[in-house]
Design an enzyme around this catalytic site. Structure first.
Site, short mmCIF file in Angstrom:
data_model
loop_
_atom_site.label_atom_id
_atom_site.label_comp_id
_atom_site.label_asym_id
_atom_site.label_seq_id
_atom_site.Cartn_x
_atom_site.Cartn_y
_atom_site.Cartn_z
CE LYS A 8 -1.81 1.53 4.03
NZ LYS A 8 -1.50 2.94 4.33
CG ASN A 9 2.26 2.60 3.54
OD1 ASN A 9 1.09 2.87 3.24
ND2 ASN A 9 2.64 2.37 4.78
CB CYS B 73 -5.24 10.06 11.85
SG CYS B 73 -3.57 9.46 11.98
NE ARG C 197 0.55 10.45 10.34
CZ ARG C 197 -0.03 9.43 9.70
NH1 ARG C 197 -1.16 8.93 10.15
NH2 ARG C 197 0.48 8.93 8.59
CG ASP D 258 3.10 1.34 9.47
OD1 ASP D 258 3.35 1.61 8.29
OD2 ASP D 258 2.78 2.20 10.31
NE ARG E 255 -7.24 4.27 5.51
CZ ARG E 255 -6.34 4.87 6.30
NH1 ARG E 255 -6.58 5.04 7.59
NH2 ARG E 255 -5.21 5.31 5.80
C1 EPZ Z 1 4.13 6.83 6.32
O1 EPZ Z 1 3.36 7.88 6.86
C2 EPZ Z 1 3.21 5.63 6.24
N1 EPZ Z 1 2.07 5.92 5.36
C3 EPZ Z 1 2.70 5.25 7.63
O2 EPZ Z 1 1.92 4.07 7.50
C4 EPZ Z 1 3.90 4.95 8.52
O3 EPZ Z 1 3.45 4.66 9.82
C5 EPZ Z 1 4.83 6.17 8.54
O4 EPZ Z 1 5.23 6.51 7.20
C6 EPZ Z 1 6.09 5.91 9.36
O5 EPZ Z 1 6.77 4.81 8.84
C7 EPZ Z 1 2.24 5.91 4.02
O6 EPZ Z 1 3.33 5.67 3.52
C8 EPZ Z 1 1.03 6.17 3.19
P1 EPZ Z 1 6.14 10.16 8.49
P2 EPZ Z 1 3.97 9.39 6.87
O7 EPZ Z 1 6.09 11.44 7.76
O8 EPZ Z 1 4.94 9.56 5.76
C9 EPZ Z 1 6.54 13.38 11.91
C10 EPZ Z 1 0.05 2.69 7.75
O9 EPZ Z 1 -0.42 2.15 8.75
N2 EPZ Z 1 6.47 14.35 10.82
O10 EPZ Z 1 7.29 9.21 8.22
O11 EPZ Z 1 2.84 10.31 6.98
C11 EPZ Z 1 5.21 12.64 12.10
O12 EPZ Z 1 4.36 13.38 12.95
C12 EPZ Z 1 0.52 4.13 7.83
O13 EPZ Z 1 0.23 2.14 6.64
C13 EPZ Z 1 6.70 15.70 11.12
O14 EPZ Z 1 6.95 16.06 12.27
O15 EPZ Z 1 4.78 9.37 8.25
C14 EPZ Z 1 5.65 11.34 12.72
O16 EPZ Z 1 5.82 11.52 14.11
C15 EPZ Z 1 0.25 4.74 9.20
N3 EPZ Z 1 6.63 16.61 10.12
C16 EPZ Z 1 7.02 11.08 12.09
O17 EPZ Z 1 7.46 12.33 11.55
C17 EPZ Z 1 6.36 16.25 8.81
O18 EPZ Z 1 6.32 17.13 7.92
C18 EPZ Z 1 7.01 10.06 10.97
O19 EPZ Z 1 6.02 10.46 10.06
C19 EPZ Z 1 6.12 14.88 8.53
C20 EPZ Z 1 6.19 13.94 9.55
#
Ligand code: EPZ
Length: 420
Positions: free
Chosen positions: A22-23, A115, A120, A306, A398
């Site tokens: 998915k990701n 969420c 996020r 995840d 999802r």
């Molecule tokens: C991706 O989300 C995945 N989703 C998530 O999977 C996964 O949990 C996550 O990466 C971490 O591995 C998809 O790829 C569609 P991040 P993403 O930006 O990219 C902080 C699932 O269950 N952050 O790596 O949105 C954020 O708050 C989903 O399949 C900032 O502070 O996650 C978090 O604490 C859930 N500022 C951390 O970084 C930003 O601009 C990691 O988030 C962006 C993120």
């Protein structure tokens, strides 16, 4: 809304085939916006999030068609405003911004909400776009990015949890059509980023270093259509491996990429699970008593956040104390209260969950909250005595293709009922 009814206590046996990730699929679908030529993507999982992204691309003007697990996207003409309601409902849709900014030099997307697992934010995405020369402003719930031109530069994308997956994807996509060279420091190293970079390079981009913390993108004038096969879903693989261990079963997982989940295999082995790697297949069975282990979620190649909820469900069955520490998201323990309804003994202490494992679980009605928490409840239900009803199964659909069908094929007593 659908409910899953699970009669627990049946060890899983047989074979399961892993779907495309998915990701990886979601950002790769967005990347097709970078060219007016048709792109063909194979092994696309049949998920609500994927169908949602297809709706968004269609809204933007692309022609999108599915044929089995092959998806064709032709973004001959696109407009750069993501529909408020569509985008707001799926956070991952933020990754249309980078391609729209690169292609049209303008992108407007509704601010993705937080969420249940955390706020996020997208500050790092926007930091990357501004570093490339875009002007970014937030107005009326939309985020706007405009640029006369994008110019390559060096960008540090490290954040509160070390790196951002979709932030890296977004900035990498925007940089493919920038003038000059972009270097992303503290980039996410996830396999899904590597898969996206491979697709972009097949489209004519010039990206090196994907999978490492430093990614270099040499901008090109334009990109062309390409054909690509999505990598297997490492989190789906982890979920079925954990379900086999939790039910004291023995399964063969086909079509995975074991190299993408070494941290999970390492932890499961430490917990007493027997895992044999055979090329793209994994043979999983519980070799005797489960042992308590400590788990900390980290950016790749660390233990994936995840798979944290699913691992917790397993560790409720391991006699002794296991400590699970969540370092990526600020509130990814929604599953704890629901697991407690099944008899699990878990205490929260800041970013850690203290799991006192070993008491048998007993079935009860539980509520799904987020995608992976729901998977954890299904795993716990499969292991529990009696019947478990998992409500609000749309969360699961999802990210898991046909989860009840795949589990039934492994001998689980699980059925899906629609409830108003
Ligand atoms: C991706 O989300 C995945 N989703 C998530 O999977 C996964 O949990 C996550 O990466 C971490 O591995 C998809 O790829 C569609 P991040 P993403 O930006 O990219 C902080 C699932 O269950 N952050 O790596 O949105 C954020 O708050 C989903 O399949 C900032 O502070 O996650 C978090 O604490 C859930 N500022 C951390 O970084 C930003 O601009 C990691 O988030 C962006 C993120």
């Amino acid at each position: 809304m659908d409910t899953l009814i699970i009669k627990g206590g049946m060890p899983l046996h047989g074979e399961v085939t892993i779907s495309g990730a998915k990701n990886a699929a979601l950002p790769i679908m967005a990347a097709a916006l970078l060219t007016p030529e048709p792109c063909t993507i194979h092994r696309v999982p049949n998920l609500t999030d994927v169908r949602f992204m297809a709706q968004i691309l269609t809204w933007l003007g692309a022609k999108v068609s599915f044929e089995g697990d092959t998806l064709r996207i032709e973004a001959r003409k696109v407009q750069g405003i993501g529909d408020y309601d569509l985008v707001r409902k799926m956070r991952a849709s933020i990754c249309i911004m980078g391609p729209l900014l690169a292609r049209l030099k303008s992108a407007t997307v509704s601010l993705p909400g937080g969420c249940v697992i955390g706020a996020r934010p997208i500050n790092l995405h926007l930091k990357g776009f501004e570093a490339l020369g875009a002007r970014v402003n937030i107005d009326g719930g939309y985020v706007h990015a405009r640029a006369r031109k994008l110019v390559g530069t060096e960008i540090f994308l490290g954040g509160r949890a070390g790196s951002t997956v979709l932030g890296t994807a977004n900035v990498m996509m925007a940089a493919t059509l920038a003038e000059g060279t972009t270097i992303i420091q503290s980039a996410a190293c996830e396999p899904e980023i590597v898969d996206l970079a491979n697709f972009l390079n097949a489209m004519g981009a010039r990206i090196v270093g994907a999978g490492s913390p430093t990614i270099t993108i040499h901008g090109v004038k334009e990109l062309h259509g390409a054909e690509h096969e999505i990598i297997p879903d490492r989190i789906e693989t982890a979920t079925y491996a954990i379900a086999a261990a939790a039910t004291d079963g023995e399964i063969t997982i086909r079509g995975s990429n074991p190299g993408h989940l070494t941290a999970v295999i390492d932890k499961l082995t430490e917990a007493g699970v027997r895992i044999e790697r055979r090329g793209p297949d994994l043979k999983v069975r519980r070799g005797g008593r489960l042992k308590p282990v400590d788990v900390t979620t980290l950016p790749y190649a660390g233990f994936p956040t995840d798979a944290q909820a699913q691992m917790m469900a397993l560790l409720t069955l391991a006699p002794g104390i296991s400590i699970i520490t969540e370092r990526i998201f600020e509130s990814r323990f929604m599953h704890v209260s629901e697991l407690a309804r099944l008899g699990a003994d878990i205490e929260l202490e800041g970013p850690s969950a203290i799991v006192k494992g070993g008491r048998p679980l007993s079935g009860a009605p539980v509520m799904a909250s987020d995608l992976r928490a729901s998977a954890a409840l299904v795993i716990a239900g499969l292991a529990a005595k009696g019947t478990t009803r998992v409500l609000r199964v749309y969360h699961i659909d999802r990210g898991y293709e046909n989860i009840d069908g795949k589990l039934r094929a492994l001998g689980a007593r699980i059925e899906r009922v629609s409830e108003s």
